[in-house]
Design an enzyme around this catalytic site. Structure first.
Site, mmCIF file in Angstrom:
data_model
loop_
_atom_site.group_PDB
_atom_site.id
_atom_site.type_symbol
_atom_site.label_atom_id
_atom_site.label_comp_id
_atom_site.label_asym_id
_atom_site.label_seq_id
_atom_site.Cartn_x
_atom_site.Cartn_y
_atom_site.Cartn_z
ATOM 1 N N ASP A 9 0.539 -1.233 -0.486
ATOM 2 C CA ASP A 9 -0.138 0.321 0.483
ATOM 3 C C ASP A 9 0.977 0.840 -0.211
ATOM 4 O O ASP A 9 2.081 1.760 0.260
ATOM 5 C CB ASP A 9 -0.926 -0.255 0.763
ATOM 6 C CG ASP A 9 -2.399 1.352 1.149
ATOM 7 O OD1 ASP A 9 -2.745 1.380 0.177
ATOM 8 O OD2 ASP A 9 -3.184 1.350 2.159
ATOM 9 N N LYS A 10 0.033 2.708 -0.774
ATOM 10 C CA LYS A 10 1.109 4.076 0.029
ATOM 11 C C LYS A 10 -0.266 4.899 0.433
ATOM 12 O O LYS A 10 -0.986 4.691 0.641
ATOM 13 C CB LYS A 10 1.274 4.269 -1.433
ATOM 14 C CG LYS A 10 1.865 5.414 -1.795
ATOM 15 C CD LYS A 10 0.405 6.633 -1.971
ATOM 16 C CE LYS A 10 -0.513 7.055 -3.312
ATOM 17 N NZ LYS A 10 -1.043 8.289 -2.503
ATOM 18 N N HIS A 11 0.459 5.781 1.627
ATOM 19 C CA HIS A 11 0.048 6.485 2.104
ATOM 20 C C HIS A 11 0.206 7.790 1.368
ATOM 21 O O HIS A 11 1.517 8.031 1.781
ATOM 22 C CB HIS A 11 -0.492 6.318 3.444
ATOM 23 C CG HIS A 11 -0.943 7.384 4.310
ATOM 24 N ND1 HIS A 11 -2.270 7.175 4.293
ATOM 25 C CD2 HIS A 11 -0.065 8.464 5.064
ATOM 26 C CE1 HIS A 11 -2.370 8.377 4.879
ATOM 27 N NE2 HIS A 11 -1.682 8.756 5.627
ATOM 28 N N SER A 12 -0.612 8.923 1.337
ATOM 29 C CA SER A 12 -0.026 9.748 1.702
ATOM 30 C C SER A 12 -1.005 11.346 2.620
ATOM 31 O O SER A 12 -1.952 10.590 2.775
ATOM 32 C CB SER A 12 -0.660 10.717 -0.104
ATOM 33 O OG SER A 12 -0.488 12.000 -0.472
ATOM 34 N N THR A 49 -9.421 10.748 -1.164
ATOM 35 C CA THR A 49 -9.737 9.347 -2.319
ATOM 36 C C THR A 49 -11.156 9.059 -2.142
ATOM 37 O O THR A 49 -11.796 8.949 -3.231
ATOM 38 C CB THR A 49 -7.762 8.201 -1.902
ATOM 39 O OG1 THR A 49 -7.183 8.780 -2.529
ATOM 40 C CG2 THR A 49 -8.675 6.867 -3.492
ATOM 41 N N ARG A 97 -9.194 14.046 19.294
ATOM 42 C CA ARG A 97 -8.349 14.654 19.293
ATOM 43 C C ARG A 97 -9.004 16.513 18.603
ATOM 44 O O ARG A 97 -8.689 17.153 18.492
ATOM 45 C CB ARG A 97 -7.708 14.756 18.025
ATOM 46 C CG ARG A 97 -6.292 13.440 19.338
ATOM 47 C CD ARG A 97 -5.699 12.550 18.511
ATOM 48 N NE ARG A 97 -5.119 13.333 17.527
ATOM 49 C CZ ARG A 97 -4.191 12.872 16.325
ATOM 50 N NH1 ARG A 97 -4.393 11.363 16.115
ATOM 51 N NH2 ARG A 97 -3.407 13.548 15.505
ATOM 52 N N SER A 126 -2.275 7.034 14.708
ATOM 53 C CA SER A 126 -3.229 7.414 13.713
ATOM 54 C C SER A 126 -3.374 6.539 12.695
ATOM 55 O O SER A 126 -4.352 6.040 12.108
ATOM 56 C CB SER A 126 -3.782 8.756 14.192
ATOM 57 O OG SER A 126 -5.031 9.078 13.415
ATOM 58 N N LYS A 170 -3.915 2.236 10.990
ATOM 59 C CA LYS A 170 -5.134 1.967 10.110
ATOM 60 C C LYS A 170 -4.933 0.779 8.900
ATOM 61 O O LYS A 170 -4.742 0.181 8.356
ATOM 62 C CB LYS A 170 -5.982 3.401 9.333
ATOM 63 C CG LYS A 170 -7.036 4.339 10.844
ATOM 64 C CD LYS A 170 -7.890 5.817 10.265
ATOM 65 C CE LYS A 170 -6.739 6.192 10.142
ATOM 66 N NZ LYS A 170 -6.959 7.328 11.034
ATOM 67 N N LYS A 171 -3.435 2.076 8.545
ATOM 68 C CA LYS A 171 -2.929 0.827 7.688
ATOM 69 C C LYS A 171 -2.606 0.345 7.997
ATOM 70 O O LYS A 171 -2.463 -1.094 6.576
ATOM 71 C CB LYS A 171 -1.593 2.370 6.724
ATOM 72 C CG LYS A 171 -2.188 2.788 6.297
ATOM 73 C CD LYS A 171 -2.608 2.563 4.524
ATOM 74 C CE LYS A 171 -3.066 4.163 4.096
ATOM 75 N NZ LYS A 171 -3.808 3.580 3.032
HETATM 76 N N1 URA Z 1 -4.692 11.179 9.429
HETATM 77 C C1 URA Z 1 -5.177 10.143 9.921
HETATM 78 O O1 URA Z 1 -5.404 9.360 9.728
HETATM 79 N N2 URA Z 1 -4.887 10.866 11.334
HETATM 80 C C2 URA Z 1 -4.349 11.939 12.115
HETATM 81 O O2 URA Z 1 -3.743 12.189 13.009
HETATM 82 C C3 URA Z 1 -3.807 12.871 10.741
HETATM 83 C C4 URA Z 1 -4.415 12.728 8.667
#
Ligand code: URA
Length: 435
Positions: free
Chosen positions: A79-82, A119, A167, A182, A186-187
């Site tokens: 996977d990739k996260h931006s 996305t 938060r 965070s 999830k990733k």
């Molecule tokens: N995106 C997230 O999922 N968590 C954060 O804390 C900031 C951006």
């Protein structure tokens, strides 16, 4: 163990054990921790940075507060996260390209956040398509199409879902420790073999300085590696949109053009090649990022990535003929208006955050959570940095739902572009890699 004892230790500036962090994350997911206690925890994290061990422990504990997928597939799960930008639709091109190369991409993605687009919102501009799908279908679509881009379910890192909401209202989003835990909880819940992070820096990014971007990239990479997921980051430019469009359907059109035209020139394909090449390098399928990038661009040019995209769209409820008929399937806005250049010269700066906020105001993003999005509005034909422009020539085209909305956007956008007499220095696509 109890929340008050853990919070007292934080107040005294002490460090927490993995067991204490694990207890707190479970308490967030199960409601054993109250909102007040969650707020105090988040504020303590902001005021006193944690050690790498604590950050890793928080990431793992939040990941394990929900379902963690495992896979038995004939290829690596990547996977990739931006970290977010404007006109950043790379995931929509990258995921099917990686699928066409025999890897699997179960991409848990997000919706628009602040001035940046999401996305999921972009993908949902395709009629009938829903990104809210259950785990069984997520698994089946990933296995069959090679990629699926979906929303986090209620079972994905529920401790993060709870903490993120707290938060948001306690002004405690801006902590590198909390941001890392965070994003990564999830990733990593998607059961990845490797992850590439695209950390954006520039006028359209959350990180405006290179120093902040490097700090975040290093923290993300160290935490992901420490949590057992091989990772690296590319620090990439966000001083102009990745495509000459900002807006949900308008960005999908740019992706479809790239998937179907056979030409892999331009910023979107460059960036997709770099990020995909890095994913292939991490997975051991290419010796270098450049070699991997060639492989990625080849499956885009050949149409193999488009075929995967079509499979994913149809499996997620979109039209079966989307790849052939996308021009007819995507909606268009009622009002079109140009943003004229104030004078002749070269486009030397774009305020990406202004562009993103203008699109949110047009209805392409949310002012409040729960707002409905208009997929057809936004900006197209945005001039690139360094382009020569004539006085009065369009710097961008506004797509709006009403004349009033278009006028307002034109007024805001007249301040978003800088035209100078000299040719500016152009930013690179990738500044540097980390990890
Ligand atoms: N995106 C997230 O999922 N968590 C954060 O804390 C900031 C951006």
């Amino acid at each position: 163990m109890d929340a008050r004892a853990i919070l007292s230790r934080l107040r005294r500036g002490e460090h927490l054990t993995p067991a204490e962090i694990g207890w707190f994350a479970d308490g967030l997911a199960s409601d054993a921790v109250s909102d007040a206690q969650a707020g105090a925890f988040a504020m303590a994290m902001c005021l006193s940075p944690r050690t790498e061990e604590e950050r890793i422990a928080l990431t793992l504990a939040m990941r394990d507060s929900g379902t963690v997928l495992d896979w038995d597939l004939p290829g690596p799960v990547l996977d990739k996260h931006s970290t977010g930008g404007v006109g950043d639709c790379v995931s929509l091109l990258l995921a099917p390209a990686m699928a066409a190369l025999g890897t699997f991409v179960p991409m848990v993605s997000g919706r628009g956040l602040g001035h940046t687009g999401g996305t999921l919102d972009k993908l949902e501009s395709i009629p009938g398509l829903s990104t809210e799908i259950d785990e069984d279908r997520f698994r089946a679509i990933t296995a069959e199409a090679g990629c699926a881009i979906v929303a986090a379910s209620e079972h994905t890192a529920p401790a993060d879902r709870r903490l993120y909401a707290v938060r948001d209202v306690t002004s405690t989003v801006e902590s590198i420790d909390l941001i890392c835990a965070s994003i990564l909880s999830k990733k990593l819940a998607a059961g990845l073999d490797a992850l590439v992070l695209d950390v954006k820096v520039g006028s359209g990014a959350f990180m405006k300085t290179m120093e902040d971007a490097v700090d975040l990239a290093e923290a993300l990479v160290d935490t992901a590696n420490g949590a057992g997921c091989p990772s690296s980051a590319l620090i990439t430019d966000m001083n102009q949109p990745c495509v000459p469009a900002v807006g949900n359907a308008l960005e999908v059109m740019e992706v479809m053009e790239a998937l179907t035209c056979g030409d892999t020139g331009g910023l979107l394909c460059d960036l997709t090649g770099d990020l995909g090449g890095e994913m292939l390098r991490l997975a051991g399928m290419a010796d270098t990022r450049a070699e991997g990038a060639e492989m990625v661009l080849q499956v885009i040019a050949s149409g193999a990535a488009a075929e995967r995209f079509g499979r994913m769209v149809s499996a997620m409820g979109g039209p079966g003929d989307f790849v052939d008929r996308w021009r007819d399937r995507l909606g268009s806005a009622r009002v079109i208006q140009a943003v004229p250049a104030p004078e002749a010269g070269y486009l030397s700066a774009i305020d990406g955050e202004m562009l993103g906020n203008a699109v949110v105001r047009l209805g392409g993003g949310r002012m409040r959570s729960g707002d409905r999005i208009d997929p057809s509005v936004g900006l197209s034909d945005i001039a690139l940095l360094g382009d020569p422009v004539d006085a009065g020539a369009p710097l961008a085209i506004i797509h709006a739902d009403s004349d009033k909305a278009a006028e307002h956007a034109a007024d805001v956008l007249s301040r978003a572009f800088t035209v100078s007499p000299d040719v500016p220095d152009l930013p690179p696509t990738v500044y540097r890699s980390v990890g």
